[in-house]
Enzyme design. Structure first.
Site, PDB file in Angstrom:
ATOM      1  N   LYS A  62      -2.689  -2.035   7.639  1.00  0.00           N
ATOM      2  CA  LYS A  62      -3.933  -1.582   8.260  1.00  0.00           C
ATOM      3  C   LYS A  62      -4.121  -2.257   9.607  1.00  0.00           C
ATOM      4  O   LYS A  62      -3.745  -3.411   9.802  1.00  0.00           O
ATOM      5  CB  LYS A  62      -5.123  -1.892   7.351  1.00  0.00           C
ATOM      6  CG  LYS A  62      -5.233  -0.977   6.136  1.00  0.00           C
ATOM      7  CD  LYS A  62      -6.512  -1.254   5.366  1.00  0.00           C
ATOM      8  CE  LYS A  62      -6.681  -0.282   4.213  1.00  0.00           C
ATOM      9  NZ  LYS A  62      -7.932  -0.538   3.457  1.00  0.00           N
ATOM     10  N   TYR A 108      -9.758 -11.051  -6.483  1.00  0.00           N
ATOM     11  CA  TYR A 108      -8.719 -11.258  -7.490  1.00  0.00           C
ATOM     12  C   TYR A 108      -8.931 -12.546  -8.266  1.00  0.00           C
ATOM     13  O   TYR A 108      -8.349 -12.718  -9.341  1.00  0.00           O
ATOM     14  CB  TYR A 108      -7.336 -11.229  -6.829  1.00  0.00           C
ATOM     15  CG  TYR A 108      -7.015  -9.863  -6.275  1.00  0.00           C
ATOM     16  CD1 TYR A 108      -6.724  -8.800  -7.117  1.00  0.00           C
ATOM     17  CD2 TYR A 108      -7.049  -9.621  -4.906  1.00  0.00           C
ATOM     18  CE1 TYR A 108      -6.464  -7.536  -6.613  1.00  0.00           C
ATOM     19  CE2 TYR A 108      -6.786  -8.361  -4.391  1.00  0.00           C
ATOM     20  CZ  TYR A 108      -6.491  -7.331  -5.251  1.00  0.00           C
ATOM     21  OH  TYR A 108      -6.240  -6.080  -4.754  1.00  0.00           O
ATOM     22  N   HIS A 145      -2.080   2.181  -6.075  1.00  0.00           N
ATOM     23  CA  HIS A 145      -2.917   1.044  -5.684  1.00  0.00           C
ATOM     24  C   HIS A 145      -3.176   0.125  -6.874  1.00  0.00           C
ATOM     25  O   HIS A 145      -3.432  -1.061  -6.699  1.00  0.00           O
ATOM     26  CB  HIS A 145      -4.229   1.540  -5.082  1.00  0.00           C
ATOM     27  CG  HIS A 145      -4.712   0.691  -3.958  1.00  0.00           C
ATOM     28  ND1 HIS A 145      -4.028   0.564  -2.753  1.00  0.00           N
ATOM     29  CD2 HIS A 145      -5.799  -0.115  -3.837  1.00  0.00           C
ATOM     30  CE1 HIS A 145      -4.685  -0.254  -1.957  1.00  0.00           C
ATOM     31  NE2 HIS A 145      -5.753  -0.685  -2.592  1.00  0.00           N
ATOM     32  N   ARG A 200      -0.575  -2.408  -6.765  1.00  0.00           N
ATOM     33  CA  ARG A 200      -0.881  -3.426  -5.749  1.00  0.00           C
ATOM     34  C   ARG A 200      -1.880  -4.440  -6.314  1.00  0.00           C
ATOM     35  O   ARG A 200      -1.716  -5.653  -6.149  1.00  0.00           O
ATOM     36  CB  ARG A 200      -1.451  -2.756  -4.502  1.00  0.00           C
ATOM     37  CG  ARG A 200      -1.915  -3.701  -3.404  1.00  0.00           C
ATOM     38  CD  ARG A 200      -2.266  -2.882  -2.164  1.00  0.00           C
ATOM     39  NE  ARG A 200      -3.102  -3.588  -1.202  1.00  0.00           N
ATOM     40  CZ  ARG A 200      -2.640  -4.383  -0.238  1.00  0.00           C
ATOM     41  NH1 ARG A 200      -1.334  -4.582  -0.128  1.00  0.00           N
ATOM     42  NH2 ARG A 200      -3.452  -4.974   0.615  1.00  0.00           N
ATOM     43  N   HIS A 217      -4.379  -8.911   3.994  1.00  0.00           N
ATOM     44  CA  HIS A 217      -5.831  -8.838   4.152  1.00  0.00           C
ATOM     45  C   HIS A 217      -6.249  -9.617   5.395  1.00  0.00           C
ATOM     46  O   HIS A 217      -5.827 -10.759   5.590  1.00  0.00           O
ATOM     47  CB  HIS A 217      -6.545  -9.433   2.938  1.00  0.00           C
ATOM     48  CG  HIS A 217      -6.503  -8.548   1.729  1.00  0.00           C
ATOM     49  ND1 HIS A 217      -6.733  -9.013   0.452  1.00  0.00           N
ATOM     50  CD2 HIS A 217      -6.256  -7.217   1.602  1.00  0.00           C
ATOM     51  CE1 HIS A 217      -6.620  -8.013  -0.401  1.00  0.00           C
ATOM     52  NE2 HIS A 217      -6.341  -6.918   0.272  1.00  0.00           N
ATOM     53  N   ARG A 230       0.863  -1.179   0.000  1.00  0.00           N
ATOM     54  CA  ARG A 230       0.000   0.000   0.000  1.00  0.00           C
ATOM     55  C   ARG A 230       0.903   1.233   0.000  1.00  0.00           C
ATOM     56  O   ARG A 230       2.026   1.199   0.494  1.00  0.00           O
ATOM     57  CB  ARG A 230      -0.906   0.026   1.228  1.00  0.00           C
ATOM     58  CG  ARG A 230      -1.851  -1.164   1.363  1.00  0.00           C
ATOM     59  CD  ARG A 230      -2.670  -1.024   2.634  1.00  0.00           C
ATOM     60  NE  ARG A 230      -3.651  -2.112   2.798  1.00  0.00           N
ATOM     61  CZ  ARG A 230      -3.438  -3.214   3.493  1.00  0.00           C
ATOM     62  NH1 ARG A 230      -2.259  -3.379   4.100  1.00  0.00           N
ATOM     63  NH2 ARG A 230      -4.365  -4.140   3.595  1.00  0.00           N
TER      64      ARG A 230
END
Length: 328
Positions: free
Chosen positions: A184, A298, A263, A266, A289, A153
């Protein structure tokens, strides 16, 4: 189809209410008018006045709109207008319950993230700007290699320091070929760094501190040399906005058809790794994630890639349907 007269009167009274008492904008009133005309038309088609419409009717009309191609967002806006109308009818004592109250629009399909083709991603990562500032060229090349090669990120990239420390949010260990990032939810993870990225980072570190020679002595006496891996000419850590601008500019210079943002690199990393490995759980860990459902999008990108490959290469994909050429 003409609107039933009593329904017409009710609709007009409500529109007068929102126009004069609630003082809604003319554009909003015009949209409400169109939505209520749809409602009255649906009601007339099944032979019920607006005051007798039930939740089952609303759900049926929602299904019809959805099958007709209207988006979930569009249906939600229509339902919002209908819901307001029935709230008003309830206040007027004309209906006992709001038939739209518990009806929801179909969920809008989550758009696929934009990803580069493998060729475009390699073209961007391999690009070398002619007659460019060698310092900026080394820095920007290293940033692109990390974004695409590690799926970072942009906030994780800006948080990287040159060396590990107690205060560091993240750092790159070139000897181990890995990046330690803070993602995150303040979750740390280790991301492999490919050989091309290691090479680009070594080239950047050779020239990185040249920028510090132009920093005022008062600043240099403080925290400089900066801990930040990626910094500007003034020695301060690059912002996410600066990186977005640099990646966009570099993608256009590289001749890509559309501008690229960090992004997107990514997304491209995740899609290309999944195409090669089919290891969804591994891609989840690489991206950081929390839930695998986030990573599963994806697989749809991967299927698009396979479908395009089929259409381009398989002889059966080009056969016309129908006619006399069917199989026997």
């Amino acid at each position: 189809m003409a609107i039933h007269e009593s329904d017409d009167a009710l609709v007009q009274r409500y529109l007068d209410h929102v126009r004069f008492e609630k003082r809604l904008a003319a554009r909003t009133v015009a949209l409400y008018t169109l939505d209520l005309e749809k409602l009255a038309t649906h009601a007339a088609q099944v032979g019920v006045p607006l005051t007798a419409v039930e939740a089952s009717h609303i759900r049926r009309w929602v299904a019809q709109m959805h099958s007709g191609g209207r988006s979930g967002r569009g249906i939600a806006l229509i339902l919002s207008g209908w819901r307001g109308f029935y709230i008003w009818l309830g206040r007027e004592g004309l209906v006992a319950a709001n038939p739209v109250l518990d009806v929801r629009a179909p969920k809008a399909a989550k758009p696929l993230p934009k990803a580069l083709s493998v060729d475009d991603a390699v073209q961007l990562a391999s690009f070398q700007a002619a007659d460019a500032d060698p310092w900026l060229e080394a820095r920007d090349a290293a940033m692109v290699e990390l974004l695409y090669g590690g799926g970072l990120r942009v906030a994780e990239l800006t948080g990287l320091d040159v060396q590990a420390s107690a205060a560091a949010r993240g750092w790159v260990d070139l000897a181990a070929a890995e990046a330690h990032v803070l993602g995150k939810g303040s979750k740390r993870r280790i991301v492999p760094v490919g050989a091309k990225a290691v090479q680009a980072l070594r080239a950047w570190l050779l020239v990185r501190d040249q920028a510090l020679s132009g920093v005022p002595a008062a600043a240099a006496a403080g925290a400089l040399p900066q801990a930040a891996l990626f910094m500007g000419r003034n020695g301060t850590r690059l912002t996410a906005q600066s990186i977005w601008q640099r990646v966009r500019q570099r993608s256009l210079q590289a001749g890509l058809a559309a501008p690229v943002h960090p992004h997107m690199l990514r997304h491209s990393f995740a899609s290309h790794v999944l195409q090669s490995s089919s290891d969804l759980r591994g891609v989840q860990e690489l991206l950081g994630h929390a839930n695998i459902s986030t990573t599963q999008i994806y697989t749809r990108l991967d299927f698009q890639h396979l479908a395009k490959a089929y259409d381009a290469a398989h002889p059966r994909a080009h056969l016309k349907t129908g006619g006399s050429g069917g199989s026997k």
